[in-house]
Design a protein around this motif. Structure first.
Motif, mmCIF file in Angstrom:
data_model
loop_
_atom_site.group_PDB
_atom_site.id
_atom_site.type_symbol
_atom_site.label_atom_id
_atom_site.label_comp_id
_atom_site.label_asym_id
_atom_site.label_seq_id
_atom_site.Cartn_x
_atom_site.Cartn_y
_atom_site.Cartn_z
ATOM 1 N N MET A 1 27.855 44.920 27.399
ATOM 2 C CA MET A 1 28.603 43.588 26.994
ATOM 3 C C MET A 1 27.291 42.341 28.565
ATOM 4 O O MET A 1 27.844 42.689 29.341
ATOM 5 C CB MET A 1 30.049 43.571 27.240
ATOM 6 N N GLY A 2 26.647 41.466 27.415
ATOM 7 C CA GLY A 2 25.984 40.211 28.779
ATOM 8 C C GLY A 2 27.259 39.606 28.931
ATOM 9 O O GLY A 2 27.718 38.719 28.201
ATOM 10 N N ARG A 3 27.237 39.626 30.396
ATOM 11 C CA ARG A 3 28.156 38.993 31.500
ATOM 12 C C ARG A 3 28.224 37.512 31.150
ATOM 13 O O ARG A 3 29.196 36.086 31.245
ATOM 14 C CB ARG A 3 28.675 39.133 32.897
ATOM 15 N N ALA B 1 32.382 42.577 21.483
ATOM 16 C CA ALA B 1 32.091 43.140 22.396
ATOM 17 C C ALA B 1 30.399 42.967 23.290
ATOM 18 O O ALA B 1 30.234 43.403 24.557
ATOM 19 C CB ALA B 1 31.920 44.548 21.918
ATOM 20 N N ARG B 2 29.621 42.291 23.082
ATOM 21 C CA ARG B 2 28.878 42.083 23.261
ATOM 22 C C ARG B 2 28.203 41.017 23.912
ATOM 23 O O ARG B 2 27.092 41.304 24.529
ATOM 24 C CB ARG B 2 27.330 42.326 21.768
ATOM 25 N N HIS B 3 29.114 40.110 24.051
ATOM 26 C CA HIS B 3 28.733 38.882 24.371
ATOM 27 C C HIS B 3 30.473 39.049 25.253
ATOM 28 O O HIS B 3 31.213 39.003 25.477
ATOM 29 C CB HIS B 3 28.803 38.066 23.730
ATOM 30 N N SER C 1 43.119 40.225 24.949
ATOM 31 C CA SER C 1 43.956 40.703 25.420
ATOM 32 C C SER C 1 43.395 42.358 25.874
ATOM 33 O O SER C 1 43.251 42.918 26.519
ATOM 34 C CB SER C 1 44.982 41.046 24.833
ATOM 35 N N VAL C 2 42.121 42.623 24.803
ATOM 36 C CA VAL C 2 41.505 43.639 24.199
ATOM 37 C C VAL C 2 40.418 44.570 25.297
ATOM 38 O O VAL C 2 40.335 44.462 25.910
ATOM 39 C CB VAL C 2 41.779 44.072 23.099
ATOM 40 N N LEU C 3 39.538 43.277 24.893
ATOM 41 C CA LEU C 3 37.966 43.246 25.275
ATOM 42 C C LEU C 3 37.624 42.307 26.322
ATOM 43 O O LEU C 3 37.040 42.601 27.236
ATOM 44 C CB LEU C 3 37.294 42.366 24.405
#
Length: 303
Positions: free
Chosen positions: A1-3, A69-71, A89-91
């Motif tokens: 994931m890119g921060r 998830a990727r961002h 809450s999950v990611l």
């Protein structure tokens, strides 16, 4: 994931316009996950034709888990959404910026400050949406403590809210639809008086009879009517009976339709986010926005 890789997660035309304004203000390109709701595809196409700095556009139903998830930076159109609460809450995204979701902007600011429950106004929430609310609120406040949460809004939150949000770590940036105005082609010739459709009857907040009466008064002497994206066929049929009223369906939000106005307009609307957005969009044109009163019958008040 890119921060710090930003993704706009939107589900309404106004949220999508907000994403275009954010991308322009930050001089960056942003991919978009757009929920398939009325006008969203047409709005995306129109914004792209005007030069919106959008990357890949992905339509979705439900939660776009893989995209999120990727961002690491989410531009969230609807902070009250149960889907946002669950996904956050999950990611647990690294950074969150909330875009405008109509007139809920102020209510959401008060929610961030703990001045009201984490619940959508006027909705009786139940189930998983309620269960995950504390987890989403905890995540958002942790990001604010780290100066990684804020709002990008056209709404005036007031000095008290702005000071309180800053004290909690939230960054607030105002915008005035400058990109929307600058990128707009000449608006279609609509005449001087424009009446904006409303979803109040659809939502059970105004009787259709009272609504048609308001349209008739607002359109006295002739007007063009721009339907709301959620109006029913029954409501449009009723509106069509109003004398000297021309219904003009565009499939686009009024902010985009009217942005290129070259002369003064008299715009009539019932209370909605347009009372904030349109004076900004039409700044400098001499336009006047008139806000009508919602007539509440005994039946409507009881609801």
């Amino acid at each position: 994931m890119g921060r710090e890789d930003a993704l706009a997660w939107v589900e309404s035309p106004l949220q999508l316009v907000g994403a275009a304004e954010w991308a322009a203000a930050h001089r960056t390109t942003v991919p978009v996950a757009g929920r398939l709701t009325p006008q969203i595809s047409a709005t995306a196409d129109e914004l792209l034709s005007r030069g919106a700095r959008f990357g890949e556009l992905e339509p979705y139903l439900g939660i776009p888990w893989s995209l999120l998830a990727r961002h690491g930076h989410w531009l969230v159109g609807d902070g009250f959404s149960g889907q946002f609460r669950l996904a956050a809450s999950v990611l647990r995204p690294h950074r969150i910026t909330f875009l405008d979701d109509g007139a809920h902007a102020i209510a959401y600011a008060d929610t961030l400050l703990g001045r009201r429950p984490y619940a959508r106004p006027t909705v009786d929430e139940r189930g998983l949406t309620v269960f995950v609310a504390p987890f989403a609120a905890e995540l958002v406040h942790r990001r604010a403590i780290g100066r990684r949460a804020g709002m990008f809004t056209a709404f005036d939150l007031g000095a008290d809210r702005l000071d309180a949000l800053a004290d909690h770590g939230f960054g607030i940036r105002r915008h005035d639809f400058s990109w929307t105005r600058q990128s707009a082609p000449a608006a279609p010739e609509l005449g001087r008086r424009v009446v904006l459709g409303s979803a109040l009857p659809v939502d059970g907040r105004m009787l259709l009879l009272d609504y048609v009466r308001w349209v008739r008064e607002a359109a006295a002497g002739g007007a063009v009517y721009l339907p709301h994206r959620r109006e029913t066929a029954e409501q449009l049929d009723a509106v069509a009976t109003v004398p000297e009223l021309r219904i003009h369906e565009t499939g686009l939000p009024v902010e985009l339709v009217l942005a290129g106005a070259r002369g003064p307009l008299d715009v009539h609307t019932l209370p909605s986010s347009t009372t904030t957005t349109l004076p900004l969009v039409l700044a400098g044109t001499g336009a006047t926005v008139h806000t009508g009163r919602v007539r509440r019958s005994a039946r409507t008040a009881a609801a």
